[in-house]
Design an enzyme around this catalytic site. Structure first.
Site, short mmCIF file in Angstrom:
data_model
loop_
_atom_site.label_atom_id
_atom_site.label_comp_id
_atom_site.label_asym_id
_atom_site.label_seq_id
_atom_site.Cartn_x
_atom_site.Cartn_y
_atom_site.Cartn_z
N SER A 1 -32.65 26.65 15.41
CA SER A 1 -31.83 25.50 16.18
C SER A 1 -31.09 24.54 16.34
O SER A 1 -30.07 24.94 15.35
CB SER A 1 -33.14 25.23 17.38
OG SER A 1 -33.20 24.66 18.41
N ASP B 1 -33.73 31.11 20.80
CA ASP B 1 -33.91 30.62 20.11
C ASP B 1 -34.99 30.37 18.71
O ASP B 1 -36.27 30.50 19.35
CB ASP B 1 -34.48 28.98 21.26
CG ASP B 1 -34.65 27.63 20.13
OD1 ASP B 1 -35.31 27.18 19.21
OD2 ASP B 1 -33.36 26.74 20.64
#
Length: 311
Positions: A38, A183
């Site tokens: 991320s 993610d």
């Protein structure tokens, strides 16, 4: 001093990593391999491309996070637009502006694809929710019929940073089936184990982790799809701050206090960014006072050494 670096996910709090990097650079550390999830994937990609902590400081201090929260097309229609984006596009905001920003920064250093970097220099974590598995990029790209060397790093970073419900997932095709990639923090927010080898390592892997045990999750009353989505995402992203880390990983990890800043706090003032940066510097100084690579090897990479599991 050579070392590998692994950066945890953490949304807008990523500037805290830059402070820690600045201290580590001052202490003489040079990064051989880097990885991230991320927001950590952004830092890892830029470090791999050759950015110094001083350059990264200017980038993250000026970064306009709100520019990534712009809807396009039908998504701009009041009330109905967000519903359309969420239901049809599987996310409120397109990830194109974010990907373009990362691509521009990489190109400034003459880097675009994984093939532009030394072999195994960069690893990025993403989540394949269709296949139900973690992806390590670029290693897992051949399973989708993609050439790892020609794959854009910015696209991989976008995959790793596509917070569910907030940003629209990236689609990859495998055997005529579409896979939704989101993610990386969904499955592995802190892959500090990624560069571990059998036996005694030639140099350490240093983890950079955002941590704040004082964060109190706000009560979210669930009244519909949006409130449910908000509660789900907030829990997923912030719960990592409460997770224990194995001692063998903790002793090689820089724990950076995030001062109560939330992962999706996109409106972040310059003052708060500076505080996060200084928090990173402080955390790295504390780490360096205790860190001893040879002691780590003796205690945790020696099969006959003591077994210590958790902190």
């Amino acid at each position: 001093m050579k070392a590998d670096a692994v950066f945890e996910g953490g949304g807008v709090k990523g500037i805290a990593f830059i402070g820690a990097l600045a201290e580590m650079e001052s202490a003489g550390y040079v990064w051989e391999k880097v990885a991230g999830t991320s927001a950590g994937s952004v830092v890892a990609a830029l470090v791999a491309a050759g950015y110094s902590s001083e350059e990264l400081y200017r980038i993250f201090m000026d970064m306009n996070y709100l520019a990534f929260l712009k809807r396009t097309g039908w998504g701009r229609i009041p009330l109905a637009g967000p519903v359309y984006n969420l239901c049809r596009q599987k996310g409120l905001y397109p990830g194109n502006p974010f990907e373009q920003m990362v691509e521009s920064l990489l190109r400034a250093k003459g880097v675009s694809t994984f093939g532009d970097l030394p072999p195994e220099k960069l690893r990025i974590i993403a989540s394949d929710i269709t296949g139900g598995k973690m992806l390590i990029l670029p290693d897992d790209l051949p399973s989708f019929g993609l050439d790892p060397l020609s794959f854009p790093i910015a696209r991989a970073v976008r995959m790793s940073s596509s917070i569910p419900y907030f940003f629209q997932p990236v689609l990859l095709k495998q055997n005529k089936n579409l896979h939704y990639i989101v993610d990386g923090g969904l499955l592995s927010n802190f892959p500090v184990w990624l560069f571990d080898v059998e036996g005694v390592p030639r140099w350490p892997t240093i983890g950079f982790r955002l941590h704040d045990e004082t964060i109190d999750m706000d009560y979210t009353k669930v009244t519909g799809l949006f409130s449910f989505s908000k509660a789900l995402v907030a829990t997923m992203l912030e719960a990592h701050d409460r997770m224990y880390v194995q001692r063998a990983h903790a002793v090689r990890t820089i724990f950076v206090h995030t001062l109560g800043v939330k992962t999706t706090q996109f409106k972040l003032s310059g003052k708060v960014r500076e505080k996060l940066f200084q928090s990173g510097k402080k955390a790295a100084r504390c780490f360096l006072q205790k860190w001893d690579f040879q002691r780590y090897v003796t205690e945790f990479r020696n099969p006959n050494g003591p077994k210590r599991n958790f902190v």
